[in-house]
Motif scaffolding. Structure first.
Motif, PDB file in Angstrom:
ATOM      1  N   LYS A   1      42.897  44.349  35.145  1.00  0.00           N
ATOM      2  CA  LYS A   1      42.966  45.288  36.241  1.00  0.00           C
ATOM      3  C   LYS A   1      44.326  45.943  36.336  1.00  0.00           C
ATOM      4  N   LYS A   2      45.381  45.221  35.985  1.00  0.00           N
ATOM      5  CA  LYS A   2      46.732  45.787  36.046  1.00  0.00           C
ATOM      6  C   LYS A   2      46.884  46.910  35.030  1.00  0.00           C
ATOM      7  N   GLU A   3      46.354  46.693  33.796  1.00  0.00           N
ATOM      8  CA  GLU A   3      46.466  47.741  32.768  1.00  0.00           C
ATOM      9  C   GLU A   3      45.688  48.995  33.169  1.00  0.00           C
ATOM     10  N   SER A   4      44.543  48.810  33.763  1.00  0.00           N
ATOM     11  CA  SER A   4      43.740  49.955  34.204  1.00  0.00           C
ATOM     12  C   SER A   4      44.460  50.726  35.293  1.00  0.00           C
TER      13      SER A   4
END
Length: 147
Positions: free
Chosen positions: A2-5
Protein backbone atom coordinates in the motif's frame (compact mmCIF):
# COMPACT_ATOMS: atom_id res chain seq x y z
CA UNK A 1 2.36 -2.83 -0.97
CA UNK A 2 0.00 0.00 0.00
CA UNK A 3 2.89 2.38 0.68
CA UNK A 4 4.34 1.88 -2.82
CA UNK A 5 0.95 2.48 -4.41
CA UNK A 6 0.43 5.66 -2.41
CA UNK A 7 3.90 6.95 -3.36
CA UNK A 8 3.24 6.19 -7.06
CA UNK A 9 -0.07 8.07 -6.98
CA UNK A 10 1.54 11.10 -5.29
CA UNK A 11 4.40 11.21 -7.83
CA UNK A 12 1.89 10.86 -10.66
CA UNK A 13 -0.11 13.81 -9.40
CA UNK A 14 3.02 15.93 -8.93
CA UNK A 15 4.39 15.23 -12.41
CA UNK A 16 0.94 15.71 -13.98
CA UNK A 17 0.56 19.08 -12.28
CA UNK A 18 4.06 20.10 -13.35
CA UNK A 19 3.31 19.09 -16.94
CA UNK A 20 0.10 21.13 -16.90
CA UNK A 21 1.76 24.23 -15.48
CA UNK A 22 4.77 24.20 -17.78
CA UNK A 23 3.42 23.10 -21.15
CA UNK A 24 -0.31 23.64 -21.28
CA UNK A 25 -0.57 26.81 -19.21
CA UNK A 26 2.28 28.56 -21.07
CA UNK A 27 0.46 28.16 -24.42
CA UNK A 28 3.36 26.16 -25.81
CA UNK A 29 1.14 24.14 -28.14
CA UNK A 30 -1.05 27.09 -29.12
CA UNK A 31 1.96 29.14 -30.24
CA UNK A 32 3.20 26.31 -32.47
CA UNK A 33 -0.24 25.92 -34.06
CA UNK A 34 -0.58 29.70 -34.59
CA UNK A 35 2.82 29.89 -36.32
CA UNK A 36 1.93 27.00 -38.60
CA UNK A 37 -1.41 28.58 -39.53
CA UNK A 38 0.26 31.92 -40.31
CA UNK A 39 2.84 30.24 -42.52
CA UNK A 40 0.16 28.42 -44.51
CA UNK A 41 -1.98 31.54 -44.93
CA UNK A 42 0.91 33.79 -45.96
CA UNK A 43 2.15 31.43 -48.69
CA UNK A 44 -1.09 31.75 -50.72
CA UNK A 45 -0.94 28.12 -51.82
CA UNK A 46 -3.71 27.51 -54.34
CA UNK A 47 -6.14 24.76 -53.52
CA UNK A 48 -5.99 21.80 -55.86
CA UNK A 49 -8.34 18.98 -56.55
CA UNK A 50 -7.76 15.50 -55.28
CA UNK A 51 -4.81 13.75 -56.94
CA UNK A 52 -7.17 10.85 -57.62
CA UNK A 53 -9.43 12.96 -59.83
CA UNK A 54 -7.30 12.38 -62.90
CA UNK A 55 -7.19 8.64 -62.24
CA UNK A 56 -10.96 8.49 -61.78
CA UNK A 57 -11.46 10.16 -65.15
CA UNK A 58 -9.34 7.58 -66.96
CA UNK A 59 -10.61 4.44 -65.23
CA UNK A 60 -12.73 2.29 -67.45
CA UNK A 61 -14.10 -1.14 -66.92
CA UNK A 62 -13.13 -4.60 -68.04
CA UNK A 63 -16.03 -6.60 -69.43
CA UNK A 64 -16.11 -10.13 -70.76
CA UNK A 65 -18.87 -10.49 -73.37
CA UNK A 66 -18.18 -14.07 -74.35
CA UNK A 67 -18.14 -16.72 -72.89
CA UNK A 68 -20.58 -16.49 -70.02
CA UNK A 69 -19.47 -17.68 -66.59
CA UNK A 70 -20.07 -21.40 -65.79
CA UNK A 71 -20.40 -22.35 -69.46
CA UNK A 72 -20.10 -26.05 -70.38
CA UNK A 73 -18.46 -26.77 -73.75
CA UNK A 74 -17.28 -29.88 -75.57
CA UNK A 75 -14.20 -28.24 -77.13
CA UNK A 76 -10.59 -27.91 -76.03
CA UNK A 77 -10.43 -24.15 -76.69
CA UNK A 78 -12.71 -21.17 -76.42
CA UNK A 79 -12.85 -17.65 -77.82
CA UNK A 80 -12.77 -14.94 -75.16
CA UNK A 81 -14.28 -11.64 -76.31
CA UNK A 82 -14.42 -8.53 -74.20
CA UNK A 83 -13.77 -4.85 -73.78
CA UNK A 84 -10.92 -3.19 -71.93
CA UNK A 85 -9.30 0.25 -71.95
CA UNK A 86 -7.28 1.03 -75.07
CA UNK A 87 -3.50 0.42 -74.78
CA UNK A 88 -3.92 -1.70 -71.64
CA UNK A 89 -1.97 -4.89 -70.99
CA UNK A 90 -4.30 -7.90 -70.96
CA UNK A 91 -3.25 -11.07 -69.12
CA UNK A 92 -5.45 -14.16 -69.33
CA UNK A 93 -4.42 -16.97 -66.98
CA UNK A 94 -5.57 -20.43 -66.06
CA UNK A 95 -3.67 -23.23 -64.32
CA UNK A 96 -2.85 -24.78 -67.68
CA UNK A 97 -2.24 -21.77 -69.96
CA UNK A 98 -1.51 -18.07 -70.16
CA UNK A 99 -1.87 -15.35 -72.83
CA UNK A 100 -0.43 -11.82 -72.61
CA UNK A 101 -1.02 -9.05 -75.15
CA UNK A 102 -1.52 -5.28 -75.44
CA UNK A 103 -5.04 -4.21 -76.26
CA UNK A 104 -4.85 -1.99 -79.36
CA UNK A 105 -8.58 -1.24 -79.53
CA UNK A 106 -11.22 -1.14 -76.85
CA UNK A 107 -12.45 -4.62 -77.75
CA UNK A 108 -10.40 -7.79 -77.87
CA UNK A 109 -10.86 -11.36 -79.04
CA UNK A 110 -8.47 -14.20 -78.25
CA UNK A 111 -8.53 -17.99 -78.61
CA UNK A 112 -7.72 -19.62 -75.27
CA UNK A 113 -6.97 -23.34 -74.71
CA UNK A 114 -8.93 -25.33 -72.16
CA UNK A 115 -8.03 -28.44 -70.20
CA UNK A 116 -10.48 -31.23 -69.42
CA UNK A 117 -12.79 -30.39 -66.53
CA UNK A 118 -13.21 -27.08 -64.73
CA UNK A 119 -11.04 -24.20 -65.98
CA UNK A 120 -10.62 -21.26 -63.63
CA UNK A 121 -9.76 -18.36 -65.95
CA UNK A 122 -8.70 -14.95 -64.65
CA UNK A 123 -8.53 -11.94 -66.98
CA UNK A 124 -6.42 -8.97 -65.82
CA UNK A 125 -6.26 -5.55 -67.47
CA UNK A 126 -3.36 -3.30 -66.43
CA UNK A 127 -3.69 0.38 -67.28
CA UNK A 128 -0.58 2.47 -67.84
CA UNK A 129 0.33 4.37 -64.67
CA UNK A 130 -2.11 2.50 -62.44
CA UNK A 131 -0.79 -0.45 -60.45
CA UNK A 132 -4.11 -2.01 -59.44
CA UNK A 133 -5.46 -4.13 -62.29
CA UNK A 134 -9.02 -4.58 -63.38
CA UNK A 135 -9.97 -8.25 -63.18
CA UNK A 136 -12.69 -10.72 -64.07
CA UNK A 137 -12.95 -14.41 -63.19
CA UNK A 138 -14.57 -17.11 -65.28
CA UNK A 139 -15.20 -20.80 -64.74
CA UNK A 140 -15.53 -22.77 -67.97
CA UNK A 141 -16.19 -26.52 -67.99
CA UNK A 142 -14.65 -28.44 -70.87
CA UNK A 143 -15.93 -31.99 -71.35
CA UNK A 144 -14.29 -32.56 -74.79
CA UNK A 145 -16.70 -34.91 -76.53
CA UNK A 146 -17.66 -36.60 -73.25
CA UNK A 147 -21.24 -35.27 -73.44
Amino acid sequence: MKKESLVAVIFGLLFGSLFYLVLINTNFFKREQKNLNEQLINKNIPLSLSPFKKIEDTIQTLTIDQPKNHLVVNKNSITIKGKAPKKSLIIIQSPSSEKIFENQKESFEVEFPLSYGANQIVVFSYLKGIQTPLLKKLTIYSLENKL
